[in-house]
Write an enzyme that holds these catalytic residues in place. Structure first.
Site: not given
Length: 379
Positions: A244, A366
């Site tokens: 990702e 994140g």
């Protein structure tokens, strides 16, 4: 630039032409309309499925393309350079589907992957919550057993593809007392009783990519909707997150390259004081810096892609790439926008929309602050 890229083979460049043609004919003409609506049409998903542009890396026996990740990377790059934030093909094909392909049962693979490959079914993944973002361990959505069912309660936010998804891979606590070891992944069909979507969220950029708040109020699913082993969800998430993050790196690098090209052409054509902007030393020097930054980012990105293809892209490395490349993207786009002057602030110019879109790349998958913490722990 630095010449031909060595990470791709001739067949990938042929596929690139197919991808480029699809985006130019089926996506770009509708982008502004979709940006206003905050989501794309379902028809474009079905067209992508018909042309084999979804689930390119999933096994052929389940309707996928059976290719390596370079096919996915080509699609990501071609979408990025055209500022096609939506449709969320990469999320669907390269983030959601791999959980089913890697950890799902044979029945789950045969149930979901062919429909996802055809575009009939759209997938999303739900990790982020109002009180838990990058720190997945602190999620509060839970799934308790009640007879032969799992009963899910909780809420998720900022869920890409959430507005139009047919199935959502939900990270939830099946045993809240165990912390990260109590997290499981459960497939939830969006027509289940008790599932609902909140108000559409209006974003600063990436406006054609829908995001939504999702609510689970006593949503009942069979235990067969559990993906992988109960309590192993956090491990699965940590295993899949590097891909990702690499997707974001690929996207950011492609946008930077496109922005450099737009800006180079503009300063050659735009005149000030009777001569092209490029004749001004300040403009030449700043564009030289942009060119160098983009070339370094390209080499770094391709190296990460090579490592990923060999199964050697570790977590600290991709986290470093994610924060460095996305922050370089912000710097490059801000510099390029400035060279456009007032036109850089007009939404009809690609550089303006690229500048708007890129801000979230430092938050997605994140935050860059968390990325630095991960890298720091590896020192």
């Amino acid at each position: 630039m630095l010449g031909e890229r060595t990470v791709y083979e001739p067949e990938h460049e042929m596929f690139r032409r197919t991808a480029a043609n699809f985006y130019d004919t089926e996506v770009v003409p509708h982008q502004r309309e979709w940006e206003r609506e905050g989501k794309v049409s379902r028809e474009v998903w079905r067209k992508a499925g018909e042309q084999g542009l979804l689930l390119t890396t999933a096994p052929e026996e389940y309707g996928g393309g059976g290719a390596d990740f370079r096919a996915a990377a080509v699609l990501i790059e071609e979408a990025a350079k055209r500022l096609c934030a939506g449709p969320g093909f990469a999320l669907h094909s390269d983030i959601v589907a791999p959980y089913v392909a890697h950890y799902g049962t044979e029945d789950q693979k045969r149930e979901w992957l062919p429909k996802m490959a055809s575009g009939e079914t759209i997938g999303a993944i739900a990790m982020t919550e109002p009180g838990a973002g990058s720190d997945v361990q602190n999620i509060r959505t839970n799934a308790r057993r009640d007879g032969n069912e799992l009963v899910i309660n909780g809420s998720k936010t900022f869920i890409s593809n959430g507005e139009i998804a047919d199935v959502v891979l939900v990270a939830c606590k099946t045993d809240p007392s165990l912390g990260a070891k109590g997290i499981s992944l459960v497939l939830v069909e969006t027509d289940r009783e008790g599932f609902s979507r909140g108000n559409k969220l209006e974003k600063i950029g990436e406006k054609s990519q829908d995001i939504a708040e999702l609510y689970f109020d006593e949503v009942r699913v069979p235990p067969s909707n559990l993906v992988g082993e109960e309590g192993r969800g956090f491990k699965y998430l940590m295993t899949e997150l590097p891909q990702e993050r690499l997707i974001l790196v690929l996207r950011a690098c492609a946008v930077m390259e496109a922005a450099y090209g737009w800006t180079r052409d503009y300063v050659k054509e735009r005149h000030a004081f009777g001569k092209p902007l490029l004749n001004l030393q300040n403009i030449r020097f700043r564009l030289a810096e942009v060119k160098t930054d983009v070339e370094v980012a390209r080499l770094y990105t391709d190296r990460c892609l090579e490592l990923h293809l060999r199964g050697e892209l570790d977590v600290p490395t991709v986290c470093a790439a994610k924060f460095w490349v996305t922050e370089m993207e912000q710097k490059v786009l801000d510099t390029c926008l400035q060279m456009f002057g007032g036109y850089g602030y007009i939404a009809d110019y690609p550089i303006a929309r690229a500048w708007q879109n890129c801000r979230v790349h430092r938050i997605y998958a994140g935050t860059n602050e968390i990325m630095r913490e991960v890298v720091a722990r590896s020192i």
